[in-house]
Design a protein around this motif. Sequence first.
Motif, PDB file in Angstrom:
ATOM      1  N   GLY A  49      26.058 -20.436  29.682  1.00  0.00           N
ATOM      2  CA  GLY A  49      25.984 -20.671  31.122  1.00  0.00           C
ATOM      3  C   GLY A  49      24.978 -21.690  31.592  1.00  0.00           C
ATOM      4  O   GLY A  49      24.724 -21.789  32.802  1.00  0.00           O
ATOM      5  N   LYS A  51      23.994 -24.900  33.047  1.00  0.00           N
ATOM      6  CA  LYS A  51      24.799 -25.905  33.756  1.00  0.00           C
ATOM      7  C   LYS A  51      24.575 -27.330  33.263  1.00  0.00           C
ATOM      8  O   LYS A  51      25.504 -28.128  33.249  1.00  0.00           O
ATOM      9  CB  LYS A  51      24.616 -25.804  35.269  1.00  0.00           C
ATOM     10  CG  LYS A  51      23.253 -26.153  35.805  1.00  0.00           C
ATOM     11  CD  LYS A  51      23.196 -25.952  37.312  1.00  0.00           C
ATOM     12  CE  LYS A  51      21.824 -26.228  37.866  1.00  0.00           C
ATOM     13  NZ  LYS A  51      21.783 -26.028  39.313  1.00  0.00           N
ATOM     14  N   GLU A  88      30.578 -25.019  39.441  1.00  0.00           N
ATOM     15  CA  GLU A  88      30.473 -23.667  40.018  1.00  0.00           C
ATOM     16  C   GLU A  88      29.012 -23.264  40.199  1.00  0.00           C
ATOM     17  O   GLU A  88      28.712 -22.375  40.982  1.00  0.00           O
ATOM     18  CB  GLU A  88      31.182 -22.651  39.113  1.00  0.00           C
ATOM     19  CG  GLU A  88      32.691 -22.779  39.139  1.00  0.00           C
ATOM     20  CD  GLU A  88      33.390 -22.003  38.026  1.00  0.00           C
ATOM     21  OE1 GLU A  88      32.720 -21.248  37.275  1.00  0.00           O
ATOM     22  OE2 GLU A  88      34.625 -22.143  37.901  1.00  0.00           O
ATOM     23  N   GLN A  89      28.133 -23.921  39.464  1.00  0.00           N
ATOM     24  CA  GLN A  89      26.692 -23.655  39.574  1.00  0.00           C
ATOM     25  C   GLN A  89      25.983 -24.759  40.368  1.00  0.00           C
ATOM     26  O   GLN A  89      24.783 -24.959  40.250  1.00  0.00           O
ATOM     27  CB  GLN A  89      26.077 -23.543  38.175  1.00  0.00           C
ATOM     28  CG  GLN A  89      26.617 -22.372  37.369  1.00  0.00           C
ATOM     29  CD  GLN A  89      25.872 -22.233  36.070  1.00  0.00           C
ATOM     30  OE1 GLN A  89      24.680 -21.909  36.068  1.00  0.00           O
ATOM     31  NE2 GLN A  89      26.544 -22.492  34.966  1.00  0.00           N
ATOM     32  N   ASN A  90      26.767 -25.479  41.170  1.00  0.00           N
ATOM     33  CA  ASN A  90      26.234 -26.527  42.057  1.00  0.00           C
ATOM     34  C   ASN A  90      25.566 -27.688  41.322  1.00  0.00           C
ATOM     35  O   ASN A  90      24.558 -28.218  41.784  1.00  0.00           O
ATOM     36  CB  ASN A  90      25.277 -25.935  43.096  1.00  0.00           C
ATOM     37  CG  ASN A  90      25.997 -25.014  44.047  1.00  0.00           C
ATOM     38  OD1 ASN A  90      27.141 -25.255  44.419  1.00  0.00           O
ATOM     39  ND2 ASN A  90      25.342 -23.929  44.429  1.00  0.00           N
ATOM     40  N   HIS A  91      26.145 -28.104  40.234  1.00  0.00           N
ATOM     41  CA  HIS A  91      25.660 -29.296  39.532  1.00  0.00           C
ATOM     42  C   HIS A  91      26.333 -30.493  40.203  1.00  0.00           C
ATOM     43  O   HIS A  91      27.519 -30.739  40.029  1.00  0.00           O
ATOM     44  CB  HIS A  91      26.003 -29.222  38.040  1.00  0.00           C
ATOM     45  CG  HIS A  91      25.295 -30.242  37.230  1.00  0.00           C
ATOM     46  ND1 HIS A  91      25.637 -31.581  37.256  1.00  0.00           N
ATOM     47  CD2 HIS A  91      24.246 -30.139  36.376  1.00  0.00           C
ATOM     48  CE1 HIS A  91      24.835 -32.242  36.447  1.00  0.00           C
ATOM     49  NE2 HIS A  91      23.984 -31.399  35.893  1.00  0.00           N
TER      50      HIS A  91
END
Length: 176
Positions: A49, A51, A88-91
């Motif tokens: 997970g 990113k 989805e993790q705001n990268h």
Amino acid sequence: MKTKNLFAVLTSFLLFLSLFSCSKKVQQEEEYVEPKTPLESLIEEAEIGRKKAQYKLGCVYFFETDAKKYRAQLDVQKAIYWLQKAGEQNHAEALCLLGQIYLQKTWVPRDYGKAFECLTKASDLGNAYAQFKLGQMYESGSGVKEDDKKALELFKKAAEGGVEEAAAYVRIMEKK
């Protein structure tokens, strides 16, 4: 008699030591694990997970220079998968690249809706190049209602963020 007992004890002790030493060597040999390749390490990091690793892995599967460096095969579907995970993790960079992939019809069918969604999110996260690409969408009416005011606003943000091409658009649009 004492010498025989001492000899027996000493022999037993030496036998024990040699068996212990052998079992230690076998155990050490069994524990040896082949070192991971950089690609395997990156995949492992992405799968848990992280990113940045997900974004980098997406780039590895998408860009030829990264693929060569990691000795990987180009694979757009894997690239999209890992870029989406990072997004989805705001990268922001992952979202920007995804948006550009969806704008082109080179790798996947063009999807203005997905491109707009990714670029808007990346733009909101402060990615200057996403602001520029989103500005182009508004300026040309590609997938969105044409809006020169919104386009100019985005081009100005992108130019402030260092995108030279956006500065050229600002100069042109302000002359209209």
